[in-house]
Design a protein around this motif. Structure first.
Motif, short mmCIF file in Angstrom:
data_model
loop_
_atom_site.label_atom_id
_atom_site.label_comp_id
_atom_site.label_asym_id
_atom_site.label_seq_id
_atom_site.Cartn_x
_atom_site.Cartn_y
_atom_site.Cartn_z
N HIS A 171 51.50 47.07 24.95
CA HIS A 171 50.27 47.09 24.64
C HIS A 171 49.86 45.78 25.32
CE1 HIS A 171 51.44 49.21 20.94
NE2 HIS A 171 52.21 48.61 20.92
N PRO A 172 49.02 45.85 25.87
CA PRO A 172 48.41 44.99 27.13
C PRO A 172 46.93 44.47 26.45
CG PRO A 172 48.43 47.11 28.19
CD PRO A 172 49.04 47.27 26.97
N VAL A 173 46.80 43.13 27.01
CA VAL A 173 45.26 43.24 26.60
C VAL A 173 44.28 42.62 27.61
CG1 VAL A 173 44.46 41.68 25.13
CG2 VAL A 173 45.57 42.62 23.69
N ILE A 174 43.18 43.19 28.24
CA ILE A 174 42.42 42.30 28.90
C ILE A 174 41.48 41.84 28.23
CG2 ILE A 174 41.36 43.01 31.37
CD1 ILE A 174 44.09 44.68 31.20
N SER A 175 41.05 40.63 28.79
CA SER A 175 39.86 39.50 28.24
C SER A 175 38.87 38.99 28.91
CB SER A 175 40.46 39.04 27.47
OG SER A 175 41.24 37.25 27.61
N LEU A 176 38.21 38.93 28.98
CA LEU A 176 37.12 37.86 29.72
C LEU A 176 35.81 37.19 28.91
CD1 LEU A 176 36.04 37.69 32.59
CD2 LEU A 176 34.30 39.39 32.14
N PRO A 177 36.10 36.51 28.95
CA PRO A 177 35.06 34.89 28.48
C PRO A 177 33.68 35.75 28.31
CG PRO A 177 36.33 33.65 29.49
CD PRO A 177 36.68 34.96 30.00
N ILE A 178 32.81 35.62 27.18
CA ILE A 178 31.81 35.70 27.11
C ILE A 178 30.55 34.85 27.74
CG2 ILE A 178 29.52 36.98 26.27
CD1 ILE A 178 31.68 37.83 23.99
N PRO A 179 29.33 35.17 28.98
CA PRO A 179 28.84 33.75 29.93
C PRO A 179 27.88 33.62 27.83
CG PRO A 179 29.30 35.52 30.63
CD PRO A 179 30.14 36.12 29.34
N ALA A 180 27.13 32.23 28.42
CA ALA A 180 26.36 31.88 26.98
C ALA A 180 25.03 33.19 27.52
CB ALA A 180 25.73 30.73 27.22
N PRO A 238 31.90 46.53 33.44
CA PRO A 238 33.14 47.26 32.96
C PRO A 238 34.02 47.03 33.72
CG PRO A 238 30.71 47.99 34.45
CD PRO A 238 30.41 46.99 33.81
N ALA A 239 33.92 45.52 34.39
CA ALA A 239 35.53 44.62 35.23
C ALA A 239 36.38 45.43 33.84
CB ALA A 239 35.49 43.69 35.38
N VAL A 240 36.56 45.16 32.70
CA VAL A 240 37.39 44.71 31.45
C VAL A 240 37.79 46.31 31.25
CG1 VAL A 240 37.32 44.99 29.03
CG2 VAL A 240 35.97 43.10 30.54
N HIS A 241 37.51 47.08 31.23
CA HIS A 241 37.82 48.36 31.06
C HIS A 241 38.09 49.26 32.63
CE1 HIS A 241 35.76 49.30 27.38
NE2 HIS A 241 34.96 48.88 27.81
N ASP A 242 37.97 48.91 33.65
CA ASP A 242 38.36 49.12 35.08
C ASP A 242 39.44 47.84 34.70
OD1 ASP A 242 36.42 50.57 35.69
OD2 ASP A 242 35.29 49.05 37.25
N ALA A 243 39.67 47.24 34.76
CA ALA A 243 41.59 46.34 34.72
C ALA A 243 42.41 47.48 33.45
CB ALA A 243 41.41 44.86 34.28
N ALA A 258 44.74 40.87 36.64
CA ALA A 258 43.99 39.70 36.09
C ALA A 258 43.17 39.42 37.75
CB ALA A 258 44.45 38.84 35.95
N ALA A 259 43.75 39.28 38.90
CA ALA A 259 42.68 38.40 39.82
C ALA A 259 41.63 38.97 40.55
CB ALA A 259 43.61 38.11 41.14
N ARG A 260 42.07 40.65 40.53
CA ARG A 260 41.35 41.56 41.35
C ARG A 260 39.67 41.83 40.34
NH1 ARG A 260 43.64 48.25 41.66
NH2 ARG A 260 40.83 48.75 42.17
N PHE A 261 39.74 42.33 38.63
CA PHE A 261 39.24 42.05 38.11
C PHE A 261 37.99 40.88 37.50
CE2 PHE A 261 40.97 45.62 38.82
CZ PHE A 261 40.66 46.86 38.98
N GLY A 262 38.81 39.64 38.13
CA GLY A 262 38.76 38.23 37.18
C GLY A 262 38.74 38.01 35.71
N VAL A 263 39.41 39.12 35.42
CA VAL A 263 39.64 38.67 33.96
C VAL A 263 41.55 38.25 33.44
CG1 VAL A 263 38.12 40.55 33.40
CG2 VAL A 263 41.22 40.87 33.53
#
Length: 471
Positions: free
Chosen positions: A388-397, A406-411, A369-374
Motif C-alpha cells: 500500500h504505497p503512499v506518495i506525498s508532497l508538501p503544499i507550498p505557501a 501531476p507529479a504526485v499522480h505520475d509517481a 521519489a527523486a525522479r518526481f520530487g516526492v
C-alpha cells in the motif's frame, strides 16, 4: 473493444421516481440534491475540501431482496444506470455516481441470516459489517478470516465487490477464499444463486469467483454464504526491527524459507514508522528503521516462535515477543496509525507482486521519489506481496490544496508500473474502479479485455450496472 450491445431507452431519473412513488412507495428514496453529494464519491475519491455545493445522485435504500429487484427493474425500464454501494469505504472510485444515476445502497440489508457451526458457514446480507459478523461469532469460538483495515466500518458486500483482503491474508487468504455461495440480482431484476453451501462443489463454471471482485458491474450481491473458522487456541505477536528498510524487506524471504506460516506478516518502512510516530507519538522509530509485525496462531506456538525468531535474527532482526497490551497497541497503529498531513498532497493505492520481489520494489522507491520530487513509502501485507504505497508532497505557501500536481499522480503510476515490471498486478485488493482503469489496460491483453467485456455484455446487455468502472 465494443460497447455494450444493447442500450435501454433513457427516460431519466424523474420518470423513474414517478414510477417508484406509484409502484414501490415503501422503498425510501432520496432525490438528487446537495445532501446526497456524499454518495457521489467513495473514501478514495472524496474531495479534499469543500467547494460549491454540488448535487449528488438519487439514492435508494432497499430493505429486502425484493426491493432490490424492483429497483433494478424500474431503473432498466427508464434506462437509468445503477451504482451498487456498501459503506463507501472503497479507495478506487468503484462506488462513485453521477446525478443522472441511481445508487442502490445495501445499508439496510444487514441481517446475519444464519450461523451454522456444524457446517462452518454463515449466511449474511451484504450490508453486514465485517466487525459485526465477528462479534456474533466470537462467543461461539469462531471467526470470519478476511480483515481489511476498514473491518470495523466496511461491509461484507463491499469486501466481496473488491475481493478485499487484509492482514490475515498471509494464512487465510483473501475474501474469495472465504465465499462459498452468492445470491445476486442481475440486470433484468432476476435473482440467481451461484455456488454451494458445501465446502466442495464443481458443478458448472465457478461463477462465485466471477462475481467476487467484479465491483458491481455484473450484478448486485444480496446474500452470501461464507466460511467461518474456529478461533485459534493461541495468538502471539512478534516484532522484528531492522536498521534499514532494505534490510527489513530482504528479511521477508527468511520467513518464507522457514517452516512457520504466520497468520499476519506486516512490513512498515522507515518513512511509515516516522509518520506514525509524528501522528501518534508512538516512538516506533526509536526501536529501528523498519518493522516486521507478525502474528502467530494455533497449536505449537512456542515452537513456531522459536523457529521464526532464529530465522529472523539470522537475517539481522531484533526480535521481541510482545505482551497482549502492547500487541493491541501495535496492531491498532498498523491499522489506523498513519495520518495524512493536511499540509501535504498525497496519493495512495495498492499493488501486489510476487513475494520474492517485495524487496526489489522497496529498493526502487528512492529513485521514483527523486525522479518526481516526492516522498514514496509503503506498508505491506508481506505474507502475500500486497503493498500500500503512499506518495506525498508538501503544499507550498499559497498553493491550492485541492489542485494536486501531476507529479504526485505520475509517481503513483510509476510505482504501479514498477510492480508490473516484476510480475505484479495493479491492484491486490482495492479494486480498479475508475482510478486504475487505464493502468489495468496496461496489464491485461486486448483479447483478455475483450473476453471480460463479453461476460459483462452477456449479463448486462444494456450496460446499466456501474458503467465506467473496473473493465
Amino acid at each position: 473493444m465494443s460497447a455494450p450491445s444493447a442500450i435501454a431507452p433513457f427516460t431519466g431519473v424523474p420518470a423513474l421516481l414517478d414510477d417508484l412513488r406509484r409502484e414501490a412507495p415503501e422503498i425510501e428514496v432520496r432525490e438528487s440534491s446537495s445532501e446526497t453529494a456524499v454518495f457521489a464519491f467513495d473514501a478514495g475519491t472524496a474531495p479534499r475540501r469543500g467547494g460549491p455545493a454540488l448535487d449528488g445522485p438519487t439514492v435508494a435504500f432497499p430493505a429486502t431482496v425484493g426491493d432490490v429487484q424492483q429497483l433494478v427493474r424500474l431503473a432498466a425500464r427508464h434506462g437509468v444506470s445503477v451504482v451498487p454501494r456498501g459503506a463507501g469505504t472503497g479507495l478506487s472510485g468503484g462506488a462513485t455516481a453521477q446525478p443522472d444515476q441511481l445508487v442502490i445502497s445495501t445499508d439496510r440489508l444487514d441481517r446475519i441470516v444464519e450461523v451454522s457451526p456444524a457446517d462452518e458457514v454463515a449466511v449474511v446480507e451484504p450490508g453486514v459489517l465485517n466487525a459485526a459478523l465477528n462479534e456474533r461469532l466470537a462467543p461461539l469460538g469462531l471467526f470470519y478470516a478476511p480483515d481489511p483495515a476498514s473491518w470495523r466500518i466496511s461491509t461484507i458486500g463491499g469486501n466481496i465487490a473488491t475481493n478485499a483482503g487484509g492482514l490475515r491474508c498471509a494464512k487465510y487468504g483473501v475474501t474469495r477464499e472465504s465465499v462459498l455461495a452468492l445470491d445476486v440480482v442481475l440486470a433484468d431484476g432476476s435473482l440467481v444463486s451461484v455456488g454451494h453451501r458445501s465446502i466442495k462443489g464443481v458443478t458448472g463454471l465457478d461463477l462465485v469467483s466471477l462475481f467476487v471482485g467484479s465491483e458491481g458491474v455484473l450484478g448486485i450481491v444480496v446474500g452470501a454464504t461464507v466460511r467461518i473458522r474456529p478461533l485459534p487456541v493461541a495468538r502471539r505477536t512478534l516484532t522484528a526491527f531492522f536498521d534499514s528498510t532494505d534490510a527489513g524487506a530482504a528479511a521477508i524471504g527468511a520467513i518464507t524459507a522457514s517452516r512457520v506460516r504466520p497468520s499476519v506478516i506486516e512490513f512498515l518502512d522507515e518513512i511509515t514508522l516516522d509518520g506514525i510516530d509524528a501522528a501518534q507519538g508512538s516512538g516506533l522509530s526509536a526501536r529501528g528503521a523498519a518493522l516486521l509485525l507478525i502474528e502467530l496462531d494455533g497449536f505449537g506456538i512456542d515452537e513456531q516462535t522459536a523457529e521464526l525468531t532464529t530465522a529472523l535474527v539470522a537475517a539481522g532482526a531484533r526480535v521481541e515477543v510482545e505482551n497482549d497490551a502492547d500487541a493491541e497497541v501495535l496492531w491498532e497503529l498498523r491499522r489506523s496509525g498513519r495520518r495524512f498531513d493536511a499540509g501535504s498532497w498525497f496519493a495512495g493505492g495498492d499493488v501486489a507482486v510476487p513475494k520474492s520481489r517485495i524487496a526489489e520494489l522497496f529498493a526502487g522507491f528512492p529513485a521514483i521519489a527523486a525522479r518526481f520530487g516526492v516522498s514514496v513509502s509503503a506498508v505491506a501485507h508481506a505474507g502475500d506481496g500486497n503493498l500500500h504505497p503512499v506518495i506525498s508532497l508538501p503544499i507550498p505557501a499559497g498553493a491550492d490544496p485541492a489542485v494536486v500536481p501531476p507529479a504526485v499522480h505520475d509517481a503513483s503510476d510509476a510505482v504501479v508500473r514498477a510492480a508490473l515490471a516484476v510480475g505484479g498486478t495493479v491492484s491486490g485488493e482495492h479494486g480498479i474502479g475508475t482510478v486504475k482503469r487505464a493502468l489495468a489496460a496496461e496489464e491485461l491483453t486486448v483479447r483478455v479485455r475483450e473476453a471480460q467485456l463479453a461476460v459483462k455484455n452477456a449479463l448486462d446487455p444494456a450496460g446499466l450496472f456501474n458503467p465506467g468502472k473496473a473493465l
